[in-house]
Scaffold this active site. Structure first.
Site, PDB file in Angstrom:
ATOM      1  N   TYR A  49       3.748  -8.222  10.873  1.00 16.29           N
ATOM      2  CA  TYR A  49       2.476  -7.665  11.356  1.00 16.29           C
ATOM      3  C   TYR A  49       1.509  -7.619  10.183  1.00 16.29           C
ATOM      4  CZ  TYR A  49      -0.924  -4.146  13.009  1.00 16.29           C
ATOM      5  OH  TYR A  49      -2.073  -3.473  13.347  1.00 16.29           O
TER       6      TYR A  49
ATOM      7  N   ASP B 117       1.454 -10.636   2.055  1.00 20.64           N
ATOM      8  CA  ASP B 117       0.922  -9.393   2.584  1.00 20.64           C
ATOM      9  C   ASP B 117       1.746  -8.243   2.001  1.00 20.64           C
ATOM     10  OD1 ASP B 117       0.182  -8.072   5.920  1.00 20.64           O
ATOM     11  OD2 ASP B 117       0.306  -7.122   3.953  1.00 20.64           O
TER      12      ASP B 117
ATOM     13  N   LYS C 142      -2.426   0.953   1.860  1.00 25.66           N
ATOM     14  CA  LYS C 142      -1.455   2.059   1.758  1.00 25.66           C
ATOM     15  C   LYS C 142      -1.444   2.699   0.379  1.00 25.66           C
ATOM     16  CE  LYS C 142       1.240   0.090   5.545  1.00 25.66           C
ATOM     17  NZ  LYS C 142       1.038   1.021   6.670  1.00 25.66           N
TER      18      LYS C 142
HETATM   19  P1  KE4 Z   1      -4.034  -1.232   8.423  1.00 29.76           P
HETATM   20  O1  KE4 Z   1      -5.179  -2.004   9.037  1.00 29.76           O
HETATM   21  O2  KE4 Z   1      -3.245  -0.433   9.474  1.00 29.76           O
HETATM   22  O3  KE4 Z   1      -4.425  -0.393   7.224  1.00 29.76           O
HETATM   23  O4  KE4 Z   1      -2.966  -2.289   7.809  1.00 29.76           O
HETATM   24  C1  KE4 Z   1      -2.442  -3.277   8.664  1.00 29.76           C
HETATM   25  C2  KE4 Z   1      -1.150  -3.794   8.067  1.00 29.76           C
HETATM   26  C3  KE4 Z   1      -1.151  -5.012   7.422  1.00 29.76           C
HETATM   27  N1  KE4 Z   1      -0.023  -5.505   6.844  1.00 29.76           N
HETATM   28  C4  KE4 Z   1       1.143  -4.806   6.894  1.00 29.76           C
HETATM   29  C5  KE4 Z   1       2.362  -5.392   6.258  1.00 29.76           C
HETATM   30  C6  KE4 Z   1       1.195  -3.551   7.544  1.00 29.76           C
HETATM   31  O5  KE4 Z   1       2.371  -2.870   7.585  1.00 29.76           O
HETATM   32  C7  KE4 Z   1       0.039  -3.021   8.137  1.00 29.76           C
HETATM   33  C8  KE4 Z   1       0.037  -1.696   8.867  1.00 29.76           C
HETATM   34  N2  KE4 Z   1       1.301  -1.048   9.001  1.00 29.76           N
HETATM   35  C9  KE4 Z   1       1.453  -0.171  10.135  1.00 29.76           C
HETATM   36  C10 KE4 Z   1       2.855   0.418  10.096  1.00 29.76           C
HETATM   37  N3  KE4 Z   1       3.858  -0.549  10.323  1.00 29.76           N
HETATM   38  C11 KE4 Z   1       0.401   0.894  10.193  1.00 29.76           C
HETATM   39  C12 KE4 Z   1       0.690   2.042  11.120  1.00 29.76           C
HETATM   40  C13 KE4 Z   1      -0.190   2.014  12.306  1.00 29.76           C
HETATM   41  O6  KE4 Z   1      -0.463   0.900  12.823  1.00 29.76           O
HETATM   42  O7  KE4 Z   1      -0.601   3.111  12.721  1.00 29.76           O
END
Ligand code: KE4
Length: 430
Positions: A144, A239, A267
């Site tokens: 993701y 990523d 993060k």
């Molecule tokens: P954000 O747009 O949520 O800040 O980041 C997206 C993203 C991109 N790449 C990786 C590897 C990620 O894990 C994420 C976001 N992670 C999720 C948890 N698996 C965020 C939690 C959520 O969606 O509320």
């Protein structure tokens, strides 16, 4: 467990926000219960609005590696607040966080701050397409990378699938250039490149997948990605939104000894405030506006408070070298304790761990990709989640997420968690 305040707040939230939340996984729908509303956090503990305290293994999905309300980060934020909250103009704080990354991650020669991981990845892909003049992007099932349209494709089902929209509202025209292949399948990648390599702008991968639960990349797969992208002059984008400054200060690219062309962050680099970033080769990054033609912008990018939280978080990680050994040791203790319980209660479960990222999958087969992860018993995970929550342990409310530990997860926290796990196994499997 008394939940009346959470329940009242959730009922109100449902009249205001879709699903009562601002991000779907928080709804607890994957574990078949209503969410608890958090009032405050300190160290490894969070406390909900009914006064129930939990040992936290979500840590805001990764950022809170120092634990909640780290005194040094809070003190720095309190000081920064006195200067104002946002100017929409450059500040030295951006230099400070940027140099913390550029000076310590050898593949990052230039970096651009944005406000989320989604934004970082979305822009890195635009940049890769501009740099190569190509349109196709290769991603992997179970990875993701945020919710930008081009990446919301149906997870590949073990074959190389041409982009099929993974969400309503995403036109086929937007995902037709997104190819999905199985994670950790170097033969599939080599075959794909032999057929379409000259059309592929970039490969993007989580170097340790955390979004299907924790699934580490194999060394062979990591090397294959670097080899084929070099051979066909595509860009390799790692990523590291989740793994950056989590599995090592220099991230997973250090563990795998792979030098990507671009890396995406979020993060931990925000220390709990909204920060994303993408960075890498100077000759690629120089295409970014305003000097270059590739457009991207953001009102709150480089926000002084977010830069402050991120800088002081990374500064503390960098200047306490033992932190990563400590995180590894504590998470290994957790892994060993869970493995003992799995054996003792003869549970169909397996564990994957990289550093302070860990997942328990309720399947007795090894989990090495999306297909094997999907074989997990998500109902059983939901049962385990609910039993652990009742016992004061706050796990990710989905089988397909990573547990995270902080520097505050000391022996007492681990022992308490393993005791709760034993009681939960007793309740479920006896
Ligand atoms: P954000 O747009 O949520 O800040 O980041 C997206 C993203 C991109 N790449 C990786 C590897 C990620 O894990 C994420 C976001 N992670 C999720 C948890 N698996 C965020 C939690 C959520 O969606 O509320």
């Amino acid at each position: 467990m008394n939940n009346e305040n959470s329940r009242a707040m959730y009922e109100r939230a449902l009249t205001l926000m879709p699903g009562g939340v601002n991000s779907p996984v928080r709804s607890f729908s994957a574990v078949d219960m209503d969410p608890v509303f958090i009032q405050h956090g300190k160290g490894a503990t969070i406390t909900d609005v009914d006064g129930n305290s939990y040992l936290d293994y979500v840590l805001s999905w990764g950022p809170m590696i120092l634990g909640h309300a780290d005194p040094d980060v809070i003190r720095a934020l309190e000081k920064a607040l006195q200067n104002g909250t946002s100017f929409g103009a450059p500040t030295e704080l951006e230099n400070m966080l940027a140099s913390m990354i550029v000076d310590n991650v050898s593949s990052v020669e230039r970096i651009r701050m944005v406000n989320s991981g989604t934004e970082a990845v979305m822009t890195a892909l635009r940049l890769a397409r501009a740099f190569t003049g190509r349109s196709k992007i290769l991603k992997f099932s179970g990875n993701y990378h945020g919710h930008s349209d081009g990446l919301l494709v149906q997870a590949g089902s073990g074959i190389m699938t041409q982009g099929i929209p993974g969400s309503p509202g995403v036109p086929e025209s937007v995902v037709e250039n997104t190819i999905t292949a199985p994670y950790n399948d170097e033969n599939a990648v080599r075959k794909l490149f032999s057929e379409q390599g000259h059309e592929i702008a970039a490969v993007i991968a989580e170097p340790v997948a955390g979004n299907m639960g924790v699934v580490p990349m194999t060394m062979e797969f990591a090397q294959t990605l670097r080899e084929v992208t070099e051979e066909y002059e595509s860009l390799l984008i790692l990523d590291e939104v989740m793994t950056g400054f989590r599995v090592a200060f220099e991230g997973a690219q250090y563990l795998y000894n792979v030098k990507p062309d671009l890396t995406c962050y979020s993060k931990i680099i925000g220390g709990g405030l909204p920060v994303g970033a993408f960075g890498g080769r100077f000759d690629v990054m120089k295409l970014m506006a305003p000097k270059g033609p590739v457009y991207q912008a953001g009102t709150l990018s480089g926000n002084p408070l977010a830069m402050t939280a991120g800088y002081h978080t990374l500064h503390k990680l960098l200047n306490n070298g033992h932190i990563y050994q400590q995180l590894d040791r504590q998470t290994m203790k957790m892994e060993r304790g869970l493995r003992t319980l799995i054996q003792e209660y003869d549970v169909k479960a397996t564990i994957n761990r990289v550093g302070s990222m860990l997942s328990i999958f309720f399947t007795d087969q090894p989990v090495t990709d999306y297909e094997s992860a999907s074989k997990s018993d998500t109902d059983m995970y939901g049962q385990f989640f609910r039993e652990m929550l009742e016992r004061g342990i706050y796990l990710p409310p989905s089988q397909f997420e990573s547990w995270f530990l902080s520097v505050c997860h000391d022996d007492q926290v681990i022992d308490q968690t393993l005791e709760a796990a034993r009681d939960s196994f007793e309740a479920i499997f006896k």
